[in-house]
Design an enzyme around this catalytic site. Structure first.
Site, PDB file in Angstrom:
ATOM      1  N   SER A 152      -3.648  -3.772  -1.404  1.00  0.00           N
ATOM      2  CA  SER A 152      -2.001  -4.025  -0.002  1.00  0.00           C
ATOM      3  C   SER A 152      -2.868  -5.447  -0.092  1.00  0.00           C
ATOM      4  O   SER A 152      -3.854  -5.558   0.248  1.00  0.00           O
ATOM      5  CB  SER A 152      -2.375  -2.982   1.212  1.00  0.00           C
ATOM      6  OG  SER A 152      -1.177  -3.971   1.426  1.00  0.00           O
ATOM      7  N   ASN A 167      -8.511   3.633   8.649  1.00  0.00           N
ATOM      8  CA  ASN A 167      -7.907   2.335   9.241  1.00  0.00           C
ATOM      9  C   ASN A 167      -7.748   2.754  10.596  1.00  0.00           C
ATOM     10  O   ASN A 167      -7.891   1.702  11.266  1.00  0.00           O
ATOM     11  CB  ASN A 167      -6.313   2.583   8.833  1.00  0.00           C
ATOM     12  CG  ASN A 167      -5.491   3.368   8.729  1.00  0.00           C
ATOM     13  OD1 ASN A 167      -5.933   4.774   7.747  1.00  0.00           O
ATOM     14  ND2 ASN A 167      -4.658   4.210   9.942  1.00  0.00           N
ATOM     15  N   GLN A 189      -7.888   0.066   3.235  1.00  0.00           N
ATOM     16  CA  GLN A 189      -8.950  -0.966   3.975  1.00  0.00           C
ATOM     17  C   GLN A 189      -9.665  -1.316   3.650  1.00  0.00           C
ATOM     18  O   GLN A 189     -11.103  -1.926   4.368  1.00  0.00           O
ATOM     19  CB  GLN A 189      -8.996   0.088   5.106  1.00  0.00           C
ATOM     20  CG  GLN A 189      -8.047   0.464   6.345  1.00  0.00           C
ATOM     21  CD  GLN A 189      -7.490  -1.001   6.886  1.00  0.00           C
ATOM     22  OE1 GLN A 189      -7.787  -1.783   7.323  1.00  0.00           O
ATOM     23  NE2 GLN A 189      -6.140  -0.851   7.759  1.00  0.00           N
ATOM     24  N   THR A 235      12.182  -6.953 -10.998  1.00  0.00           N
ATOM     25  CA  THR A 235      12.128  -8.769 -11.750  1.00  0.00           C
ATOM     26  C   THR A 235      10.712  -8.292 -10.305  1.00  0.00           C
ATOM     27  O   THR A 235      10.585  -8.018  -8.819  1.00  0.00           O
ATOM     28  CB  THR A 235      13.152  -9.234 -10.730  1.00  0.00           C
ATOM     29  OG1 THR A 235      14.348  -8.967 -12.036  1.00  0.00           O
ATOM     30  CG2 THR A 235      11.870 -10.990 -10.892  1.00  0.00           C
ATOM     31  N   GLY A 290       0.936  -1.119   0.116  1.00  0.00           N
ATOM     32  CA  GLY A 290       0.088   0.136   0.018  1.00  0.00           C
ATOM     33  C   GLY A 290       0.849   1.285  -0.376  1.00  0.00           C
ATOM     34  O   GLY A 290       0.552   2.266  -1.006  1.00  0.00           O
ATOM     35  N   THR A 291       1.852   1.086   0.727  1.00  0.00           N
ATOM     36  CA  THR A 291       2.726   2.387   1.214  1.00  0.00           C
ATOM     37  C   THR A 291       3.497   3.270  -0.637  1.00  0.00           C
ATOM     38  O   THR A 291       3.217   3.979  -0.927  1.00  0.00           O
ATOM     39  CB  THR A 291       4.197   2.551   2.623  1.00  0.00           C
ATOM     40  OG1 THR A 291       2.897   1.986   3.323  1.00  0.00           O
ATOM     41  CG2 THR A 291       5.228   3.481   2.288  1.00  0.00           C
ATOM     42  N   CYS A 316       0.971   1.388  12.686  1.00  0.00           N
ATOM     43  CA  CYS A 316       2.398   2.283  12.418  1.00  0.00           C
ATOM     44  C   CYS A 316       2.922   3.749  13.041  1.00  0.00           C
ATOM     45  O   CYS A 316       3.729   3.194  14.057  1.00  0.00           O
ATOM     46  CB  CYS A 316       2.531   2.950  10.929  1.00  0.00           C
ATOM     47  SG  CYS A 316       1.730   1.824   9.971  1.00  0.00           S
ATOM     48  N   HIS A 370      -1.693  -7.776   2.064  1.00  0.00           N
ATOM     49  CA  HIS A 370      -1.832  -8.208   3.640  1.00  0.00           C
ATOM     50  C   HIS A 370      -2.723  -7.454   4.274  1.00  0.00           C
ATOM     51  O   HIS A 370      -3.330  -8.366   5.283  1.00  0.00           O
ATOM     52  CB  HIS A 370      -0.958  -8.273   4.041  1.00  0.00           C
ATOM     53  CG  HIS A 370      -0.091  -6.769   4.666  1.00  0.00           C
ATOM     54  ND1 HIS A 370      -0.169  -6.477   6.477  1.00  0.00           N
ATOM     55  CD2 HIS A 370      -0.095  -5.991   3.915  1.00  0.00           C
ATOM     56  CE1 HIS A 370      -0.570  -5.314   6.398  1.00  0.00           C
ATOM     57  NE2 HIS A 370      -0.223  -4.900   4.879  1.00  0.00           N
TER      58      HIS A 370
HETATM   59  N1  PLP Z   1      -2.923   3.462   3.827  1.00  0.00           N
HETATM   60  C1  PLP Z   1      -3.890   2.640   4.919  1.00  0.00           C
HETATM   61  C2  PLP Z   1      -5.382   3.110   4.987  1.00  0.00           C
HETATM   62  C3  PLP Z   1      -3.361   1.595   5.437  1.00  0.00           C
HETATM   63  O1  PLP Z   1      -4.311   1.350   6.395  1.00  0.00           O
HETATM   64  C4  PLP Z   1      -2.112   0.943   5.642  1.00  0.00           C
HETATM   65  C5  PLP Z   1      -1.846   0.219   6.244  1.00  0.00           C
HETATM   66  O2  PLP Z   1      -1.929  -0.496   7.536  1.00  0.00           O
HETATM   67  C6  PLP Z   1      -1.390   1.675   4.200  1.00  0.00           C
HETATM   68  C7  PLP Z   1      -2.104   2.560   3.220  1.00  0.00           C
HETATM   69  C8  PLP Z   1      -0.280   1.229   4.039  1.00  0.00           C
HETATM   70  O3  PLP Z   1      -0.365  -0.442   3.703  1.00  0.00           O
HETATM   71  P1  PLP Z   1       0.908  -1.218   3.215  1.00  0.00           P
HETATM   72  O4  PLP Z   1       0.725  -1.851   4.985  1.00  0.00           O
HETATM   73  O5  PLP Z   1       0.483  -2.207   2.840  1.00  0.00           O
HETATM   74  O6  PLP Z   1       2.210  -0.932   3.173  1.00  0.00           O
END
Ligand code: PLP
Length: 386
Positions: free
Chosen positions: A199, A151, A179, A237, A72-73, A325, A201
């Site tokens: 994302s 989130n 989310q 890759t 996601g990031t 985080c 996971h």
């Molecule tokens: N955006 C939201 C709303 C999230 O909740 C998160 C992760 O907690 C992210 C972005 C970041 O995703 P990733 O952990 O895959 O980098």
């Protein structure tokens, strides 16, 4: 420690057995490079393209509109920097007060590069002020970037309304749907968003893999320049096992969408009602708005979130305060602050996130444990004797 009760599914989810099974060959015998021309490499290409179609199908996109990333990031970074990079004369980015730290901290970094970041307000229910959004869109605006589902609270923004405003003004719109995917029905053919971050996971897939939806004909500057992979947008890759896992997680999410929504809603509501009933004074933050079905953010005024989390953890219950985080250093939540939540309730706010693999028994054990935990943390009320 007793058996684990995992109610931190907004932080991450358990990879499903079928996801792990689908990934295994690509961690062992199927190790070719998808860019190789030989047959062995082309088998990996086929696996990557199958996963791309599975992810596209979940949101009704075309596979050509999906770029795999490391999560996601990275997707958020690619979307925001990628759109800024092709609109060099525009210096404004419009976002909200309640974004995930990936967006928030990137925007903060972009101010040092001369960007003007405008954060639109949310109301007490966590809803975006659409009038303020409308007035924030100037000719100088490179993009709008907002969450779909928050989130910390699970509150859903009205993405259709936001998309309509941006579309009318001709401003590209990036949605952080990390989310929301798997918990909200998403159809990018119906909602005119430009890009959308996902994302794996958070969707019972593996960590370290994600995707960015990029609507066809959208120009984007690459973040990682390399060997031309992912249609020149993301060099390097491909992480084939993880991509295959994400594809399988997306397939499963699509196939079981309705039942999994029903299950999560039932479990979340049982948890919420049980806690509200057993813990007088507790309140649900953001419950007036539409929310994703798995999340509840409950404030226990008079207790500190850190203490609650520690005591829950001691009996094997995993929950969180706000985003994972920031939970290492428990600072007051900027999301709850932006919603105007009472500071005492915000200081004692716990996020519980269920999943379709959570059991009713798990929920009942948490409901049972909470009053005892609070009694240990809250100072006893002193009765005045006259
Ligand atoms: N955006 C939201 C709303 C999230 O909740 C998160 C992760 O907690 C992210 C972005 C970041 O995703 P990733 O952990 O895959 O980098």
């Amino acid at each position: 420690m007793s058996e684990l009760i995992y109610l931190d599914n907004n932080a991450t989810t358990q990879p499903l057995p079928e996801v792990v099974k689908a990934m295994m060959p690509y961690l062992q015998s199927e190790y070719g490079n998808p860019s190789s021309v030989h047959q062995f490499g082309q088998r990996m290409r086929h696996a990557v393209e199958t996963a791309r179609r599975q992810v596209a199908d979940l949101i009704n996109a075309s596979p050509r509109e999906i770029v795999f990333t490391s999560g996601g990031t990275e997707s958020i970074n690619l979307a925001i920097r990628g759109l800024c990079g092709v609109a060099k004369d525009k210096r404004r980015i419009v976002t909200s007060h309640v974004e995930h730290s990936a967006t928030r901290n990137l925007c903060q970094a972009l101010t040092a590069e001369g960007y003007d970041i405008v954060e639109v307000r949310v109301d007490g229910g966590g809803q975006l002020d659409l009038d303020e959004l409308h007035s924030a869109l100037t000719d100088d605006t490179a993009l709008v970037s907002i969450l779909w589902a928050n989130n910390e609270t699970g509150v859903l923004f009205d993405v259709d309304a936001v998309a309509a405003i941006c579309h009318e003004r001709g401003v590209p719109l990036h949605i952080d749907a990390v989310q929301a995917v798997g918990k909200v029905r998403i159809d990018v053919e119906k909602t005119p968003i430009t890009m959308m971050s996902m994302s794996a996971h958070k969707l019972h897939g593996p960590k370290g893999v994600g995707a960015l939806f990029i609507r066809r004909r959208t120009r984007v500057a690459p973040l990682i320049v390399g060997g031309g992979q992912e249609r020149n947008v993301r060099g390097g890759t491909e992480n084939v096992p993880a991509i295959v896992g994400m594809g399988e997680a997306a397939r499963r999410s699509r196939d079981t969408f309705d039942t999994s929504i029903q299950q999560m809603t039932k479990l979340r509501d049982r948890l919420e009602h049980g806690i509200l009933e057993g813990c007088p004074g507790s309140v649900v933050h953001g419950n007036a708005a539409a929310r994703i079905p798995n999340t509840t953010n409950i404030g226990f005024a008079g207790a500190q979130a850190e203490g609650i989390l520690i005591l829950l953890s001691q009996i094997g219950i995993c929950a969180s305060s706000g985003s994972a985080c920031s939970s290492g250093a428990l600072e007051p939540s900027y999301v709850l602050e932006a919603m105007g939540v009472d500071p005492s309730s915000a200081a004692g706010a716990i996020r519980f996130g269920v999943s379709h693999v959570t059991s009713v028994d798990d929920i009942d054990r948490v409901v049972q444990a909470m009053p005892t935990i609070l009694a240990r943390l809250k100072p006893p009320t002193v009765t005045q004797h006259r």
